[in-house]
Every structure is written in structure tokens, then in C-alpha cells.
Design a protein around this motif. Sequence first.
Motif, PDB file in Angstrom:
ATOM      1  N   PRO A   8       0.871  -1.139   0.000  1.00  0.00           N
ATOM      2  CA  PRO A   8       0.000   0.000   0.000  1.00  0.00           C
ATOM      3  C   PRO A   8       0.923   1.206   0.000  1.00  0.00           C
ATOM      4  CG  PRO A   8       0.164  -0.955   2.171  1.00  0.00           C
ATOM      5  CD  PRO A   8       0.938  -1.827   1.267  1.00  0.00           C
ATOM      6  N   ARG A   9       0.497   2.308  -0.601  1.00  0.00           N
ATOM      7  CA  ARG A   9       1.341   3.501  -0.603  1.00  0.00           C
ATOM      8  C   ARG A   9       1.462   4.038   0.812  1.00  0.00           C
ATOM      9  NH1 ARG A   9       0.416   6.904  -6.212  1.00  0.00           N
ATOM     10  NH2 ARG A   9       0.958   5.163  -7.581  1.00  0.00           N
ATOM     11  N   ILE A  10       2.671   4.461   1.134  1.00  0.00           N
ATOM     12  CA  ILE A  10       2.923   4.935   2.488  1.00  0.00           C
ATOM     13  C   ILE A  10       3.162   6.437   2.444  1.00  0.00           C
ATOM     14  CG2 ILE A  10       5.427   4.534   2.383  1.00  0.00           C
ATOM     15  CD1 ILE A  10       5.171   3.505   5.305  1.00  0.00           C
ATOM     16  N   THR A  11       2.638   7.148   3.423  1.00  0.00           N
ATOM     17  CA  THR A  11       2.833   8.596   3.484  1.00  0.00           C
ATOM     18  C   THR A  11       3.069   9.031   4.917  1.00  0.00           C
ATOM     19  OG1 THR A  11       1.857  10.768   3.006  1.00  0.00           O
ATOM     20  CG2 THR A  11       0.337   9.000   3.644  1.00  0.00           C
ATOM     21  N   HIS A  89       6.966   4.249  -7.071  1.00  0.00           N
ATOM     22  CA  HIS A  89       5.623   3.745  -7.357  1.00  0.00           C
ATOM     23  C   HIS A  89       5.627   2.518  -8.260  1.00  0.00           C
ATOM     24  CE1 HIS A  89       3.956   6.914  -5.110  1.00  0.00           C
ATOM     25  NE2 HIS A  89       4.028   7.869  -6.018  1.00  0.00           N
ATOM     26  N   ASP A  90       6.610   2.404  -9.147  1.00  0.00           N
ATOM     27  CA  ASP A  90       6.642   1.208 -10.003  1.00  0.00           C
ATOM     28  C   ASP A  90       7.980   0.463  -9.920  1.00  0.00           C
ATOM     29  OD1 ASP A  90       8.465   2.666 -11.507  1.00  0.00           O
ATOM     30  OD2 ASP A  90       7.098   3.018 -13.187  1.00  0.00           O
ATOM     31  N   TRP A  91       8.886   0.966  -9.068  1.00  0.00           N
ATOM     32  CA  TRP A  91      10.166   0.310  -8.778  1.00  0.00           C
ATOM     33  C   TRP A  91      11.091   0.265  -9.991  1.00  0.00           C
ATOM     34  CZ3 TRP A  91      10.677   0.939  -4.107  1.00  0.00           C
ATOM     35  CH2 TRP A  91      11.587   0.237  -3.319  1.00  0.00           C
ATOM     36  N   THR A 113       0.274  11.245  -3.481  1.00  0.00           N
ATOM     37  CA  THR A 113      -1.172  11.160  -3.677  1.00  0.00           C
ATOM     38  C   THR A 113      -1.498   9.855  -4.388  1.00  0.00           C
ATOM     39  OG1 THR A 113      -1.122  12.244  -5.846  1.00  0.00           O
ATOM     40  CG2 THR A 113      -1.280  13.670  -3.892  1.00  0.00           C
ATOM     41  N   SER A 114      -2.735   9.453  -4.317  1.00  0.00           N
ATOM     42  CA  SER A 114      -3.137   8.189  -4.934  1.00  0.00           C
ATOM     43  C   SER A 114      -3.099   8.255  -6.454  1.00  0.00           C
ATOM     44  CB  SER A 114      -4.549   7.810  -4.470  1.00  0.00           C
ATOM     45  OG  SER A 114      -5.473   8.845  -4.797  1.00  0.00           O
ATOM     46  N   ASP A 226      14.331 -10.795   3.626  1.00  0.00           N
ATOM     47  CA  ASP A 226      15.643 -10.748   2.988  1.00  0.00           C
ATOM     48  C   ASP A 226      15.591 -10.477   1.493  1.00  0.00           C
ATOM     49  OD1 ASP A 226      17.985 -11.503   4.958  1.00  0.00           O
ATOM     50  OD2 ASP A 226      16.238 -12.659   5.557  1.00  0.00           O
ATOM     51  N   LEU A 227      14.414 -10.396   0.919  1.00  0.00           N
ATOM     52  CA  LEU A 227      14.293  -9.998  -0.481  1.00  0.00           C
ATOM     53  C   LEU A 227      14.055  -8.497  -0.623  1.00  0.00           C
ATOM     54  CD1 LEU A 227      12.201 -12.934  -2.013  1.00  0.00           C
ATOM     55  CD2 LEU A 227      14.672 -12.560  -2.097  1.00  0.00           C
ATOM     56  N   GLU A 228      13.885  -7.801   0.500  1.00  0.00           N
ATOM     57  CA  GLU A 228      13.693  -6.345   0.508  1.00  0.00           C
ATOM     58  C   GLU A 228      12.581  -5.926  -0.450  1.00  0.00           C
ATOM     59  OE1 GLU A 228      17.280  -4.106   0.112  1.00  0.00           O
ATOM     60  OE2 GLU A 228      18.427  -5.405   1.450  1.00  0.00           O
ATOM     61  N   SER A 229      11.462  -6.627  -0.376  1.00  0.00           N
ATOM     62  CA  SER A 229      10.392  -6.387  -1.338  1.00  0.00           C
ATOM     63  C   SER A 229       9.069  -5.997  -0.687  1.00  0.00           C
ATOM     64  CB  SER A 229      10.181  -7.642  -2.197  1.00  0.00           C
ATOM     65  OG  SER A 229       9.851  -8.757  -1.373  1.00  0.00           O
ATOM     66  N   HIS A 230       9.094  -5.699   0.605  1.00  0.00           N
ATOM     67  CA  HIS A 230       7.840  -5.367   1.285  1.00  0.00           C
ATOM     68  C   HIS A 230       7.964  -4.046   2.027  1.00  0.00           C
ATOM     69  CE1 HIS A 230       4.047  -5.730   3.293  1.00  0.00           C
ATOM     70  NE2 HIS A 230       4.599  -5.817   4.488  1.00  0.00           N
ATOM     71  N   VAL A 231       6.993  -3.169   1.809  1.00  0.00           N
ATOM     72  CA  VAL A 231       6.904  -1.912   2.549  1.00  0.00           C
ATOM     73  C   VAL A 231       5.906  -2.117   3.677  1.00  0.00           C
ATOM     74  CG1 VAL A 231       6.392   0.545   2.414  1.00  0.00           C
ATOM     75  CG2 VAL A 231       7.385  -0.619   0.440  1.00  0.00           C
TER      76      VAL A 231
END
Length: 475
Positions: A8-11, A89-91, A113-114, A226-231
Amino acid sequence: MADAVSSPRITTKGWLLNDLVESSPNFHRVDRLHYSAPSLKETMSQHEASGTPLIIFGWNRHPLWPKSLFNIEWLRRNGDQYPSVRNVHDWSDFQIPLSDFIEKMRTTSPHATSQEKERLYGKDGDCPDEWTKWLTESGVIPDEVLFYGSNDFLKFLPESARVQTLMCYMGIGDTFTPFHKDLCASSGQNLMCYSENGGSSYWFMTKASDAPKVISHFHQLGHEVDLESHVVTLEELRTAPFDVYVAEQWLGDLVLVPPRSCHQVVNNGGITIKTSWSRMSLDGLRIAIYHELPIYHRVCRDEIYRVKSNIYHAMEHYTCAVEQTVSETELATLVSKLKQLLLLFDDVLALEYTSQHASLAHISNTSDPEPTPFESIRCDFCGADIFQSFFECGKCLPSSSPNSEESRIVLLGDGLVLCPSCYVEGRTCQCGEMQPVQCRVMGDLLQSRDRAVKAICRSESHAGQELGYLLEHPK
């Protein structure tokens, strides 16, 4: 990779440090200490031993703080003119003219913003030589926490094998680094060098000893730390079964991140520029061998820091130091470290040894005019660093091999390489004709090991009997 990161976007909109800390019973404020405090070194040692983070603040008020150097306009003139940036946003990663990047940061809203499609973060950038020189030569930052300083074992690697850990990060609010651990149980240091328009960074960190609990918890949620893929979200941290240390980093704050601390950084407000580096302690080497490298093997993550080689070269260094030291007080400290390194190296040898080593090909005595350097070989499947033993096929070449398909002239170490762990798990090449190869003459490693035992005997006469010798007649 557009879907590489789960988010989910974090702010940070509406965030205040006090409110965050008070929002959950498992949230705790990170300790802060001024750089001039008499207890600084003692406090740093205590936090390193306890595995909890610490912030040393006030460096921007130090008389030798280089304000004109740690400046975005100085970077505009002297820094990397085409830095690599990431759209959070899209890595996607790409290069952009530095002036354009600065302009984008200054004209983009500090809160995501969304609807927006782009928010750029300059990460893992090269640190300017002038910044490196100030860090290492000014005498301002304590040597104990500097890269290649008194408590960084990475300095014992050969020059050709050293990894550049010093990097720069530049971004505005709501850019971030996902939840992760620093490589191979290294210790992290992060100094905010510049900010504008109230820029700061929020840090969420876990205690070092909680790493297994953290990893297990996120496995249950379907994420691999360890994959550093989750916020991670605030709600995920609030409901987690472990403590979370929360901080807001300001200009002049040096954040000390303990080994295995899982952490996430979210920038807030205007532009911030930080320089970050890693160092490897003796305890970090131990943790890496027994805890981190098995995880890297499982998730196929490149090792990067060459842990086994680091242990070997550090043991060689301390052996020489013990042999040449006269002071009994200094000798006791050196012997203690050498003994720890020796025990680690014994476990490395146990993984690398074969009784048939004398009959195996090894790179060190190859007739090739330009043999492959030991330190550059890694497993083509899991990414593990190859220290001594590996399996190789010179017919099934990896896609990265410089050797042409026509010539088939393959130097030892340049073919398809698998580490012993991958091989015994059943992995092999397409033709199935992999051969065992070694990097060095095994007898040389055994001799280095026994020489370390003899050095320890200078201080501990019973060490020879306790540790034993692996060669019949150690020199």
C-alpha cells in the motif's frame, strides 16, 4: 519491475514522532546522545552489545562540519551528473540529469497522492571523494563507527576484494527504503548531511536479537524480509509480536543500526541527503556465518561481503599482530580476537575440506597466464561467495561468461560454478559433468590455521592441546 514491491502507498502526512511512539505499546523511542557527551564511547558499546539502535546528534553544529561541502548546490556542480534514481511507485530504475532530479524534487509535493505516477528517490549513489575524505580524515566521526575504522573487519580483505559500502541517498517526503536488514549482519551507519524545507526521515527498527521472530512473523504474512520487497505499514508494526524502535532523523543525526536489525526508512518533507556505510564487526562475522548466509542460500541472495574470505584474511592479520606484539595487555586482547577467528575458520574449513584435495585442480597453481581471481568467483545459482571449494562445468557456460561458444577455452573459475551446498542439494549443469575445483592449495590454508594456533600459544600455553594442529608437523 512494476510489481516487485508489495505496497500500500505509504505517506508521512500527519506523522509526529511523539504521536507515533505513543500509538502502540510495542513502539519505543530510539535513544539520542549528543556527540560531545563524555559517555559517548561507553554508550555506543552498550548499544552495540544490546543490539539496539542509537542516534548521535549535533554533528551539524560541530566546528568542523563542512556546511559548504554538504550542500546540494555543491553536489550540483561536483557530484555525479547522471545519478541513478528509482520511481518508488513502479520500482523502475533509470538515470536522470542531476539538475533535472533536483528540480523535480523541489517541485513535487512532499506527500504522495493516490493519483501520482512518479516519485523519485536517488539511492545507492556514489559518495563524492571530497565527502569520503572529510569522513575519514577530519577526525570528527568516531573511528569506532567508520568504514575501515578500528571496528571494521572489512578492511582486512585484499584491496581487490573490498566492497564499496559508502553510498549517498537523496529524496523528498514519501520516498523510502523497504523493510530490510543490512547485508551479512553488518552494522549500519547513516548520517544526514543536508536538508531543506524541514526535511527529515522516520526510522522503524527492530532489536538485533528479534530477527528470527521478525522473519517468522512476516513469513506468516507472506513476505520474505531478505528480499527487501515489502513496505511495512504502521498497522503491521503495531500488531507485530516484537518491539519497534522509532526515530525521526534530522540534519546532523548519525543513526547507528545494529546487525540483523530489520528496519524501514521513510523520508518526510523537503529534500534530504544522507550518506550511509556499513562495517563488519567480529560478532557480525560470526552471525553471518551461522545465521545470515544460510538464509541467503535459501532465498538465492548474492552474498556480496565475502564473509569466509574476510574471516581468513582477518585471521592472517591477527596472527601476524600476535606474533609481533610485546605488551601483555595488548597481547591478551589480540589473542582473544584471534581465537574467535580461528574457531570460525575451523568451521569454514569443515565445509570446504575434502581428503582428496591433493588430486583436485586448483586455481592457485594453474598454468593459465591470467587465472580467475579467487575473490571474484561466486555460485551461479544462489550467489554465494566461493572461498575455496566449488563444482564447475566448462561446457555449460553461464550467460555472463566472456568465453565464446566457439572456442570453448574456459579458464578455471570461468565456467558454470556451483557452491558445494547447491551441488549436494542436487543442482548440476545441463550435461551433468561438473568437476570439483579448489581455489588455493588446501595445505596452505591448513598451515595458516596451525600458525594461528601457535601464535595463540604465546599467551595460552594449553591452546595447542585444546585447539589441536591439523598438519602433522606445523611450521
